[in-house]
Scaffold this motif. Structure first.
Motif, PDB file in Angstrom:
ATOM      1  N   GLU A   1       0.851  -1.201   0.000  1.00 46.30           N
ATOM      2  CA  GLU A   1       0.000   0.000   0.000  1.00 46.30           C
ATOM      3  C   GLU A   1       0.885   1.248   0.000  1.00 46.30           C
ATOM      4  O   GLU A   1       1.833   1.327   0.763  1.00 46.30           O
ATOM      5  N   ARG A   2       0.506   2.197  -0.844  1.00 48.28           N
ATOM      6  CA  ARG A   2       1.358   3.396  -0.977  1.00 48.28           C
ATOM      7  C   ARG A   2       1.247   4.335   0.213  1.00 48.28           C
ATOM      8  O   ARG A   2       2.151   5.132   0.490  1.00 48.28           O
TER       9      ARG A   2
ATOM     10  N   ASN B   1     -18.205   6.223   4.522  1.00 50.81           N
ATOM     11  CA  ASN B   1     -19.575   5.711   4.425  1.00 50.81           C
ATOM     12  C   ASN B   1     -19.579   4.451   3.568  1.00 50.81           C
ATOM     13  O   ASN B   1     -19.060   4.472   2.459  1.00 50.81           O
TER      14      ASN B   1
ATOM     15  N   CYS C   1     -21.451   1.947   1.262  1.00 48.19           N
ATOM     16  CA  CYS C   1     -22.622   1.684   0.428  1.00 48.19           C
ATOM     17  C   CYS C   1     -22.504   0.260  -0.108  1.00 48.19           C
ATOM     18  O   CYS C   1     -21.405  -0.292  -0.205  1.00 48.19           O
TER      19      CYS C   1
ATOM     20  N   ARG D   1     -12.843  -1.710  -7.773  1.00 52.68           N
ATOM     21  CA  ARG D   1     -13.452  -0.787  -8.746  1.00 52.68           C
ATOM     22  C   ARG D   1     -12.801  -0.876 -10.122  1.00 52.68           C
ATOM     23  O   ARG D   1     -13.326  -0.318 -11.093  1.00 52.68           O
TER      24      ARG D   1
ATOM     25  N   ARG E   1     -18.777  -0.361  -7.981  1.00 54.52           N
ATOM     26  CA  ARG E   1     -17.514   0.186  -7.473  1.00 54.52           C
ATOM     27  C   ARG E   1     -17.595   0.467  -5.979  1.00 54.52           C
ATOM     28  O   ARG E   1     -16.583   0.750  -5.351  1.00 54.52           O
TER      29      ARG E   1
ATOM     30  N   SER F   1     -18.177   0.159  -1.793  1.00 48.79           N
ATOM     31  CA  SER F   1     -17.420  -0.703  -0.877  1.00 48.79           C
ATOM     32  C   SER F   1     -17.977  -2.124  -0.799  1.00 48.79           C
ATOM     33  O   SER F   1     -17.206  -3.088  -0.777  1.00 48.79           O
TER      34      SER F   1
HETATM   35  C1  LIG Z   1     -15.774  10.875  -3.479  1.00 43.44           C
HETATM   36  C2  LIG Z   1     -16.195   9.454  -3.387  1.00 43.44           C
HETATM   37  C3  LIG Z   1     -17.296   9.126  -2.632  1.00 43.44           C
HETATM   38  C4  LIG Z   1     -17.676   7.805  -2.515  1.00 43.44           C
HETATM   39  N1  LIG Z   1     -18.726   7.493  -1.697  1.00 43.44           N
HETATM   40  C5  LIG Z   1     -18.921   6.203  -1.387  1.00 43.44           C
HETATM   41  C6  LIG Z   1     -19.810   5.854  -0.344  1.00 43.44           C
HETATM   42  O1  LIG Z   1     -20.468   6.699   0.251  1.00 43.44           O
HETATM   43  N2  LIG Z   1     -19.914   4.541  -0.019  1.00 43.44           N
HETATM   44  C7  LIG Z   1     -19.181   3.568  -0.666  1.00 43.44           C
HETATM   45  O2  LIG Z   1     -19.284   2.387  -0.319  1.00 43.44           O
HETATM   46  N3  LIG Z   1     -18.361   3.877  -1.673  1.00 43.44           N
HETATM   47  C8  LIG Z   1     -18.198   5.161  -2.022  1.00 43.44           C
HETATM   48  N4  LIG Z   1     -17.297   5.478  -2.985  1.00 43.44           N
HETATM   49  C9  LIG Z   1     -16.645   4.402  -3.753  1.00 43.44           C
HETATM   50  C10 LIG Z   1     -15.624   3.608  -2.958  1.00 43.44           C
HETATM   51  O3  LIG Z   1     -15.040   4.321  -1.928  1.00 43.44           O
HETATM   52  C11 LIG Z   1     -14.522   3.089  -3.840  1.00 43.44           C
HETATM   53  O4  LIG Z   1     -14.974   2.773  -5.112  1.00 43.44           O
HETATM   54  C12 LIG Z   1     -13.893   1.875  -3.183  1.00 43.44           C
HETATM   55  O5  LIG Z   1     -13.108   2.351  -2.119  1.00 43.44           O
HETATM   56  C13 LIG Z   1     -13.054   1.114  -4.169  1.00 43.44           C
HETATM   57  O6  LIG Z   1     -12.353   0.118  -3.468  1.00 43.44           O
HETATM   58  P1  LIG Z   1     -11.066  -0.554  -4.083  1.00 43.44           P
HETATM   59  O7  LIG Z   1     -10.496  -1.416  -3.023  1.00 43.44           O
HETATM   60  O8  LIG Z   1     -11.404  -1.152  -5.396  1.00 43.44           O
HETATM   61  O9  LIG Z   1     -10.067   0.651  -4.442  1.00 43.44           O
HETATM   62  P2  LIG Z   1      -9.582   1.886  -3.582  1.00 43.44           P
HETATM   63  O10 LIG Z   1     -10.472   2.170  -2.455  1.00 43.44           O
HETATM   64  O11 LIG Z   1      -9.316   2.959  -4.578  1.00 43.44           O
HETATM   65  O12 LIG Z   1      -8.206   1.368  -2.974  1.00 43.44           O
HETATM   66  C14 LIG Z   1      -7.060   1.194  -3.764  1.00 43.44           C
HETATM   67  C15 LIG Z   1      -5.840   1.226  -2.847  1.00 43.44           C
HETATM   68  O13 LIG Z   1      -4.680   0.927  -3.621  1.00 43.44           O
HETATM   69  C16 LIG Z   1      -3.654   1.849  -3.306  1.00 43.44           C
HETATM   70  N5  LIG Z   1      -2.831   1.986  -4.514  1.00 43.44           N
HETATM   71  C17 LIG Z   1      -3.266   2.388  -5.720  1.00 43.44           C
HETATM   72  N6  LIG Z   1      -2.249   2.357  -6.606  1.00 43.44           N
HETATM   73  C18 LIG Z   1      -1.158   1.927  -5.922  1.00 43.44           C
HETATM   74  C19 LIG Z   1       0.194   1.713  -6.300  1.00 43.44           C
HETATM   75  N7  LIG Z   1       0.626   1.895  -7.557  1.00 43.44           N
HETATM   76  N8  LIG Z   1       1.057   1.294  -5.349  1.00 43.44           N
HETATM   77  C20 LIG Z   1       0.635   1.099  -4.065  1.00 43.44           C
HETATM   78  N9  LIG Z   1      -0.644   1.301  -3.660  1.00 43.44           N
HETATM   79  C21 LIG Z   1      -1.519   1.709  -4.589  1.00 43.44           C
HETATM   80  C22 LIG Z   1      -4.380   3.114  -2.932  1.00 43.44           C
HETATM   81  O14 LIG Z   1      -3.585   3.951  -2.109  1.00 43.44           O
HETATM   82  C23 LIG Z   1      -5.610   2.571  -2.213  1.00 43.44           C
HETATM   83  O15 LIG Z   1      -5.386   2.400  -0.834  1.00 43.44           O
HETATM   84  C24 LIG Z   1     -16.937   6.798  -3.170  1.00 43.44           C
HETATM   85  C25 LIG Z   1     -15.824   7.127  -3.942  1.00 43.44           C
HETATM   86  C26 LIG Z   1     -15.460   8.434  -4.058  1.00 43.44           C
HETATM   87  C27 LIG Z   1     -14.256   8.758  -4.865  1.00 43.44           C
END
Ligand SMILES: Cc1cc2nc3c(=O)[nH]c(=O)nc-3n(C[C@H](O)[C@H](O)[C@H](O)COP(=O)(O)OP(=O)(O)OC[C@H]3O[C@@H](n4cnc5c(N)ncnc54)[C@H](O)[C@@H]3O)c2cc1C
Length: 451
Positions: free
Chosen positions: A50-51, A66, A68, A388, A401, A403
């Motif tokens: 993790e970065r 939050n 969802c 996502r 996309r 959580s």
């Molecule tokens: C503004 C906003 C509001 C939202 N509201 C909601 C909500 O209310 N409820 C909900 O459930 N979802 C919500 N979402 C969506 C949700 O938060 C994300 O889509 C979800 O967190 C995606 O999970 P993930 O694990 O796929 O990726 P991410 O949560 O994006 O996690 C990816 C991780 O990988 C790490 N990473 C990325 N690239 C690298 C790299 N090259 N090297 C090392 N580490 C890296 C990042 O630092 C991060 O920690 C929202 C999103 C946004 C942007």
């Protein structure tokens, strides 16, 4: 003076190996947390990279605060449909006093707010308790492929220097499909016309008077309309302004970040990201002025947090063995290889607005299956992509996309990686019924009991 000022040639170098693992997970968001936790419970030597210096992904780094998609409206009854590792994480956040009760969203489903500090600590506890090695402050920058087209090593940059990480199986949970892109796996961006979901800079305010604020989220749209009549301009409609666990603190989801051409800012472009951070803070200050002036209970509020980064909803999406579609979401599709469910609707962050499209409620079961094939690239044998950046169309990604679905995909990816190693099979050839049995034994809900 060098003659070529556009590029430089770097010398070849020998890179130290950080470690050799059975399973390496890139990214510590909801997908990565669930993937690493699932892999480790079967005793697999697992590393999460993790970065940042904490877990949670957009949920903490971008201040989402939050959950969802944990719930669905099943024939008129709202209930939790994502379980398994998500339950274990939520229980830990709750024990730390950082979890709200579920609240109603647009009268149709539930979401559940949490405090970021509790989320970070709960996720540490979940993963370290299962024996996952975590390498924080490590930015993945490249992949090294072997002659057979499999990933041999992930290359990372750390304060200790550049390192290679070896593994049998890699799970890309970077949100941006970074690793998948480096391997040459096929991916897509946007809706085919250059439009991605717009990013948002989140913020939280403290010092709200909860008695006076009441259910301010109901009156804020009209107050915004009144402010617009006197000339105030807002980045978008559909503001989400809601209380956290301690109702003196509220989260605000209202900004919208575009690139110079007016389309959604590109979260994989360093220059656009830099401009977006500055523009996000500018919009936050503007909206905070409105809150203080126009919304009762916010007069003495102050901005307590602008999180480490702007919130990126969509960048690269894998073009994998199956692409989840908008029709799948709206028609509550079933798949033979379901690994869990998505109960969140289409939530399109379009220019200036948020557009919602729901499955029929209460006629439908309110959720679609998420097929294992969404996680499988077509080209690379020892890679899964979860979260996502998994394989979905632009519209379907606006739903799955969130959580809840990311926890589902992550848990499935971790379990599938273990199964492939245990059965000595390719990830694309594992027995799906065995994977489904493992997931159900791990508490996951696959949505096979209701039509
Ligand atoms: C503004 C906003 C509001 C939202 N509201 C909601 C909500 O209310 N409820 C909900 O459930 N979802 C919500 N979402 C969506 C949700 O938060 C994300 O889509 C979800 O967190 C995606 O999970 P993930 O694990 O796929 O990726 P991410 O949560 O994006 O996690 C990816 C991780 O990988 C790490 N990473 C990325 N690239 C690298 C790299 N090259 N090297 C090392 N580490 C890296 C990042 O630092 C991060 O920690 C929202 C999103 C946004 C942007």
């Amino acid at each position: 003076m060098p003659t070529d000022t556009n590029s430089i040639l770097e010398p070849a170098r020998r890179t130290e190996v950080h470690g050799a693992y059975e399973i390496v997970v890139l990214g510590g968001g909801p997908a990565g947390i669930a993937a690493a936790a699932a892999a480790a419970i079967y005793g697999r030597k697992t590393l999460l990279i993790e970065r940042y210096g904490f877990l949670g992904g957009m949920g903490t780094a971008a201040g989402v605060t939050n959950f969802c998609g944990l719930h669905a409206n099943v024939h008129g009854e709202i209930g939790q449909v994502v379980h398994g590792i998500a339950d274990e994480l939520l229980a830990r956040i709750d024990r730390l006093g950082g979890l709200n009760a579920p609240h109603l969203v647009l009268g149709k489903t539930h979401a559940q707010a949490y405090d970021t500090a509790a989320y970070k600590c709960a996720a540490d506890d979940l993963l370290t308790g299962r024996g996952v090695d975590i390498l924080f402050h490590a930015l993945a920058v490249d992949a090294r492929m072997d002659e057979g087209g499999a990933i041999q090593a992930l290359i990372i940059e750390t304060k200790s220097g550049r390192r290679a990480v070896l593994a049998d199986i890699f799970i890309d949970c970077s949100g941006d499909g970074d690793l998948a892109a480096w391997t040459g796996a096929s991916f897509e961006r946007g809706d085919g016309d250059g439009n991605m979901l717009y990013p948002t800079a989140m913020f939280r305010v403290n010092g709200v008077n909860p008695d006076q604020a009441g259910e301010a989220w109901r009156t804020i749209p009209e107050r915004m309309a009144q402010a617009e009549r006197r000339g105030v301009r807002f980045p978008r409609k559909g503001a989400i302004v809601r209380p956290q666990r301690h109702p003196i603190e509220w989260r605000v989801n209202v900004t919208q970040l575009a690139s110079a051409n007016g389309r959604a800012l590109d979260g994989t472009d360093a220059i656009e990201l830099s401009a977006g951070e500055i523009e996000g803070r500018r919009q936050i200050l503007g909206y905070f002025d409105f809150l203080k002036r126009d919304v009762p209970g916010f007069e003495d509020a102050y901005i307590v947090d602008i999180p480490p980064q702007i919130g990126i909803r969509e960048t690269r999406r894998l073009a994998g063995r199956y692409q989840l579609t908008e029709t799948d979401v709206l028609a509550c599709a079933s798949f033979y290889d379901t690994v869990g469910v998505n109960g969140w609707p289409i939530e399109e962050h379009a220019a200036g607005d948020v557009l919602w499209r729901w499955p029929d409620i209460p006629e439908s079961r309110g959720f679609n299956h998420l097929p294992y094939r969404m996680l499988l690239p077509r080209e690379v044998g020892n890679l899964l992509v979860a979260g996502r950046c998994a394989s979905m169309t632009h519209a379907a990604q606006s739903a799955a996309r969130v959580s809840g679905a990311c926890f589902v995909m992550g848990q499935a990816a971790g379990a599938a990686a273990h199964l492939a190693l245990a059965a000595n099979k390719a990830l694309s050839d594992i027995p799906v019924d065995a994977l489904q049995r493992m997931l159900e034994e791990g508490g996951a809900y696959l949505g096979r009991d209701v039509n």
